[in-house]
Motif scaffolding. Structure first.
Motif, short mmCIF file in Angstrom:
data_model
loop_
_atom_site.label_atom_id
_atom_site.label_comp_id
_atom_site.label_asym_id
_atom_site.label_seq_id
_atom_site.Cartn_x
_atom_site.Cartn_y
_atom_site.Cartn_z
N CYS A 1 -8.99 -68.07 -46.75
CA CYS A 1 -8.44 -66.46 -45.17
C CYS A 1 -9.36 -65.98 -43.99
CB CYS A 1 -7.87 -65.49 -46.40
SG CYS A 1 -6.35 -65.81 -47.68
N HIS A 2 -10.35 -65.86 -44.82
CA HIS A 2 -11.14 -65.48 -43.98
C HIS A 2 -11.65 -66.95 -42.80
CE1 HIS A 2 -14.76 -63.27 -42.41
NE2 HIS A 2 -15.64 -64.54 -42.07
N ARG A 3 -11.36 -67.91 -43.38
CA ARG A 3 -12.66 -68.90 -42.02
C ARG A 3 -11.17 -69.20 -41.77
NH1 ARG A 3 -15.51 -71.24 -39.22
NH2 ARG A 3 -14.96 -73.33 -37.92
N MET A 4 -9.92 -69.21 -41.98
CA MET A 4 -8.63 -69.17 -41.29
C MET A 4 -8.27 -68.15 -39.94
SD MET A 4 -4.84 -69.70 -42.00
CE MET A 4 -5.20 -71.23 -42.77
N LEU B 1 -4.02 -62.04 -44.61
CA LEU B 1 -3.62 -63.58 -45.06
C LEU B 1 -3.56 -62.62 -46.35
CD1 LEU B 1 -5.39 -65.55 -42.54
CD2 LEU B 1 -2.98 -64.88 -42.81
N LEU B 2 -4.77 -62.43 -47.19
CA LEU B 2 -5.05 -61.69 -48.58
C LEU B 2 -3.91 -61.38 -49.00
CD1 LEU B 2 -8.56 -60.91 -48.58
CD2 LEU B 2 -7.44 -62.92 -49.04
N LEU B 3 -3.38 -60.65 -48.26
CA LEU B 3 -1.65 -59.42 -48.46
C LEU B 3 -0.68 -60.76 -48.64
CD1 LEU B 3 -2.02 -56.38 -46.76
CD2 LEU B 3 -2.17 -56.39 -49.42
N VAL B 4 -0.46 -61.22 -48.16
CA VAL B 4 0.21 -62.58 -47.82
C VAL B 4 0.18 -62.80 -49.06
CG1 VAL B 4 1.39 -64.37 -46.81
CG2 VAL B 4 0.98 -62.47 -45.69
N ALA B 5 -1.37 -63.92 -49.64
CA ALA B 5 -1.43 -64.76 -50.90
C ALA B 5 -0.99 -63.45 -51.80
CB ALA B 5 -2.98 -65.37 -50.46
N PRO C 1 -12.53 -66.72 -55.00
CA PRO C 1 -13.05 -65.76 -53.68
C PRO C 1 -13.01 -67.96 -52.84
CG PRO C 1 -14.70 -66.40 -55.80
CD PRO C 1 -13.36 -66.61 -56.09
N PHE C 2 -12.46 -69.11 -53.82
CA PHE C 2 -11.89 -69.90 -52.23
C PHE C 2 -10.97 -69.37 -52.08
CE2 PHE C 2 -8.90 -73.25 -51.45
CZ PHE C 2 -8.98 -74.18 -51.22
N VAL C 3 -9.86 -68.58 -52.09
CA VAL C 3 -8.81 -68.35 -51.25
C VAL C 3 -9.66 -67.49 -50.48
CG1 VAL C 3 -6.46 -66.84 -51.43
CG2 VAL C 3 -7.26 -68.68 -53.65
#
Length: 359
Positions: A122-125, A103-107, A116-118
């Motif tokens: 991503c971790h929560r999702m 998800l971080l790569l997609v973002a 940190p918010f992003v």
């Protein structure tokens, strides 16, 4: 529905329609329910749809009337699921890390800054998706059975009856298939909403990136998309929860129950959102306490975990049960609202007929 007593007759009650149905078999059931409810409203002047606080008050009265049945549901059906959810014992953290990394790569490829918010989002999702996948067998068995038991107990309470486990077993054997079908369709709807959100977020971020906006500014339209998604997702959850109630009390299932639910809650969406918001805050509060007081050893020797852990599990289970109860009362309130609207639309016609007879 008598809000003041908390145990008034509810729309669609078989007890209200049985006597009139025996007198005249040719009367349409829907018109009979409307006529009965209008007559009740004229006699006690307490028939009306309810707001969120009224639904909460009604839920408390129902809980007091059938407390034994609800406590049994919490202990046998909800507590095991709550213990698993709060402890995340079935969640593989390695899978969470992998999905979070993707998800971080997609973002990042969409132009979003890895702040940190992003990262936390991503971790929560990722944790939410993995938890839902791992706990799905529990959701589709114990948790779904608990929802059906709560709906049945609320229905029994409106009929002035106590919860009977043997009677509920006989009922659930007949309607279990349609409840599961409705639940699976609800999961499909929520999965579709989540997928649509990710695709829309990527598209919006890429558009702003192509237009030459810096990555820090792209975060703001992404947050607006997230806010809009939160409202849509909350509405989807309300529709799916009401659809499960409908599948228990009415002979509809699957997409028909979902469509009926979306039609039924029209005009009462704000009430449903307030109920959802209250339940979400309550669950998040207990989850935060469990994370800090039980999972994280941030004080003493951790001996208090022996009693704080079970206590928080019971608290979480109680919030889940109250949420199911309020969803059921919300269903009856929506039926009342629809019947009120129908009676108001028909009132000028009736007045015209009376005036014509007088002349």
């Amino acid at each position: 529905m008598e809000v003041s007593s908390g145990l008034g007759p509810r729309p669609g009650s078989s007890g209200l329609t049985r006597e009139k149905h025996e007198e005249d078999q040719g009367i349409n059931i829907e018109n009979l329910e409307l006529e009965t409810l209008v007559n009740d409203s004229r006699s006690n002047h307490q028939f009306h749809s309810m707001g969120a606080l009224d639904i909460l008050r009604e839920t408390v009265w129902i809980l007091r009337f059938n407390s034994g049945g609800f406590m049994a549901i919490v202990a046998v059906l909800i507590c095991p699921v709550s213990a698993v959810l709060l402890s995340n014992v079935l969640v593989d953290q390695s899978l969470v890390k992998r999905l979070s990394f993707r998800l971080l790569l997609v973002a990042k490829s969409s132009g979003l800054p890895l702040k940190p918010f992003v990262k936390q989002s991503c971790h929560r999702m990722a944790e939410m998706v993995i938890s839902a996948a791992m706990c799905f067998p529990l959701f589709v068995t114990l948790l779904l059975l608990s929802k059906a038991a709560v709906v049945h107990t609320v229905d029994c309470t409106y009929s002035r009856k106590k919860f009977d486990a043997s009677k509920f077993y006989g009922i659930i054997c007949k309607i279990w298939k349609r409840i599961v079908t409705t639940y699976l369709w609800g999961c499909l709807v929520m999965s579709g909403c989540l997928t649509f959100f990710i695709v829309l977020l990527v598209v919006v971020s890429c558009v702003f990136l192509i237009m030459g906006f810096p990555s820090d500014l792209i975060l703001y339209p992404a947050m607006v998309v997230g806010l809009i998604f939160s409202i849509i997702f909350a509405n989807a959850i309300i529709i799916c929860n009401t659809a499960i109630v409908i599948s228990v009390l009415e002979d509809v299932a699957g997409p028909q129950a979902v469509l009926r639910s979306s039609s039924l809650i029209k005009g009462q969406t704000q009430v449903g959102l307030l109920i959802f918001l209250g339940s979400t805050i309550g669950m998040a509060f207990v989850e935060g306490l469990f994370e800090h007081r039980v999972k994280t050893l941030s004080y003493g020797d951790g001996s208090s975990r022996l009693w704080e852990g079970p206590l928080l599990v019971v608290m979480y289970s109680f919030v889940v049960m109250i949420d199911s109860m309020m969803s059921t009362v919300f269903y009856f309130s929506c039926k009342s609202y629809r019947l009120e609207s129908a009676s108001e639309e028909n009132e000028p016609v009736l007045e015209a007929q009376v005036n014509g007879e007088v002349q």
